[in-house]
Write an enzyme that holds these catalytic residues in place. Structure first.
Site, PDB file in Angstrom:
ATOM      1  CE  LYS A 233       0.297  -1.890  16.511  1.00  0.00           C
ATOM      2  NZ  LYS A 233       1.567  -2.511  16.134  1.00  0.00           N
TER       3      LYS A 233
ATOM      4  NE  ARG B 135       7.451  -3.399  11.784  1.00  0.00           N
ATOM      5  CZ  ARG B 135       6.436  -3.860  12.508  1.00  0.00           C
ATOM      6  NH1 ARG B 135       5.262  -4.067  11.941  1.00  0.00           N
ATOM      7  NH2 ARG B 135       6.574  -4.132  13.780  1.00  0.00           N
TER       8      ARG B 135
ATOM      9  CG  MET C  35     -19.487   5.603   2.973  1.00  0.00           C
ATOM     10  SD  MET C  35     -19.087   7.242   2.355  1.00  0.00           S
ATOM     11  CE  MET C  35     -18.045   6.872   0.977  1.00  0.00           C
TER      12      MET C  35
ATOM     13  CE1 TYR D 169     -25.763   3.473  -4.906  1.00  0.00           C
ATOM     14  CE2 TYR D 169     -24.703   2.456  -3.005  1.00  0.00           C
ATOM     15  CZ  TYR D 169     -25.152   3.583  -3.665  1.00  0.00           C
ATOM     16  OH  TYR D 169     -24.992   4.820  -3.087  1.00  0.00           O
TER      17      TYR D 169
END
Ligand SMILES: *Cc1c(COP(=O)(O)O)cnc(C)c1O
Length: 375
Positions: free
Chosen positions: A44, A142, A315, A267
């Protein structure tokens, strides 16, 4: 061997996957559990970041009985690439999509007669027998229902449906402590025994994930569901298996800057050079899955030396202090995550520094960096 030709790798920031290590880990796992326990390889979240489509053949060649994903979307991606592989959905599929599961020949987790009916009916359209495993909740709360006379009756009726193959039944451990694990095990086994006495039968009973299958031989049953273990994450406590980390993450220096003492970087100038420094720009950032909170803690390995990340992570880029690395040059490789043998940050160390777990560190690496497979 790579999945892409060199001229198709359009970035320097890449995830390297060692298929040899994956196969080695699979072999260790199979030898550990023996021939009577099947291995459902959990792939997954894009194979925990390694690339589900890229690693699927290695896992199947290593003897996996199933490739398990969380969602139908993940299963369909694998199905489009591998028409014949046995695929399993661990999670919930909405009712409206259950006919697609049958059409695509995928085995589904279910926990109600309504779901079973829809899949049984889908046979009429597709002519394909629907395969399911029943989920039993033993405390995790769950997915699945807790054992009860009503659920037992419901499961027996599901088993009686003509076009449905109820191949398995399973639960999932919360791994709270030994006592709680044992409670869940007893609850599950007693319920399965009751179902069997009522005439149901299941080819696969299963409950163990990576940690449980190493630590508790008793919980291996007919099938185990390791994910992390296959990728070389050593999360177990009692048992031991020398699995090896199959993933590494690297990039190359895009630019070098001479920064004067007192000047800021990135930044907000959150980092200021304590002395005249050489700063390397690296083309990876938090959108490549690198934990943003590793600012002031993260580092990469360049020319065998540690280069601390400095300033706020952006980013798509970040900066490292390479002042003390002799000969450092633009284009040099920088190891972001490695196996530690070169001093690189392992997934384990990254998870500790970022305050999360190992699965999170690798599964969060998005599709953006190309995967490069080596044997
Ligand atoms: C993700 C998952 C697994 C695999 O977990 P690991 O800790 O990576 O081994 C097994 N079973 C279920 C139901 C899961 O959701």
């Amino acid at each position: 061997m790579t999945d892409k030709k060199d001229d198709q790798i359009l970035r320097d920031t890449i995830v390297k996957v060692d298929l040899g290590k994956l196969k080695h880990n699979m072999k260790l796992i199979e030898d550990m559990v023996g021939p009577t326990t099947a291995v459902m390889a959990v792939v997954k979240a894009n194979g925990y970041g390694l690339g589900a489509v890229g690693i699927a053949p290695a896992l199947m060649e290593s003897g996996a009985s199933y490739l398990a994903v969380a969602t139908l979307s993940e299963a369909v991606e694998l199905r489009q690439n591998y028409p014949g592989y046995p695929l399993f959905i661990l999670g919930h599929t909405p009712d409206r999509l259950l006919p697609v599961v049958v059409e695509q020949n995928i085995t589904q987790t279910i926990f109600s007669m309504e779901q079973a009916k829809i899949m049984d009916d889908a046979y009429a359209k597709s002519g394909k027998t629907a395969k399911v495993h029943i989920k039993v909740d033993t405390g995790f709360h769950r997915l699945g229902k807790m054992p009860s006379p009503e659920y037992a009756e419901e499961i027996c009726q599901i088993c009686a449906l003509e076009h449905l193959d109820v191949e398995g039944i399973f639960t999932h451990l919360a791994l709270v402590n030994d006592e709680e694990d044992e409670k869940q095990y007893d609850l599950f086994m007693n319920f399965v025994e009751k179902l069997e006495s009522m005439g149901c039968s299941f080819k696969y009973k299963h409950m163990a994930d990576s940690i449980a299958c190493v630590d508790f031989p008793k919980y291996r049953l007919d099938m185990i569901r390791p994910g992390a273990l296959i990728y070389g994450m050593r999360g177990f406590h009692k048992g031991f298996l020398p699995v090896e980390q199959a993933i590494s993450f690297s990039t190359r220096i895009s630019q070098l800057h001479q920064v004067k003492a007192g000047e800021g970087v990135s930044y907000d100038y959150m980092w200021k050079a304590p002395k005249d420094s050489v700063i390397a720009t690296l083309p990876f950032g938090y959108a490549d899955g690198y934990p943003r909170n590793l600012r002031d803690k993260g580092y990469v390995i360049i020319r065998g030396e540690k280069a601390p990340l400095v300033g706020v992570l952006c980013m798509d880029q970040c900066m490292a202090d390479v002042t003390d690395i002799p000969g450092v040059s633009e284009g040099d490789e920088a190891v972001i995550y490695g196996d530690g043998s070169d001093g690189s940050m392992t997934i384990e160390e990254a998870s500790k520094l970022a305050g999360t777990n190992k699965n999170d560190v690798i599964a969060r690496i998005p599709a953006r960096p190309p995967r490069v497979y080596t044997e």
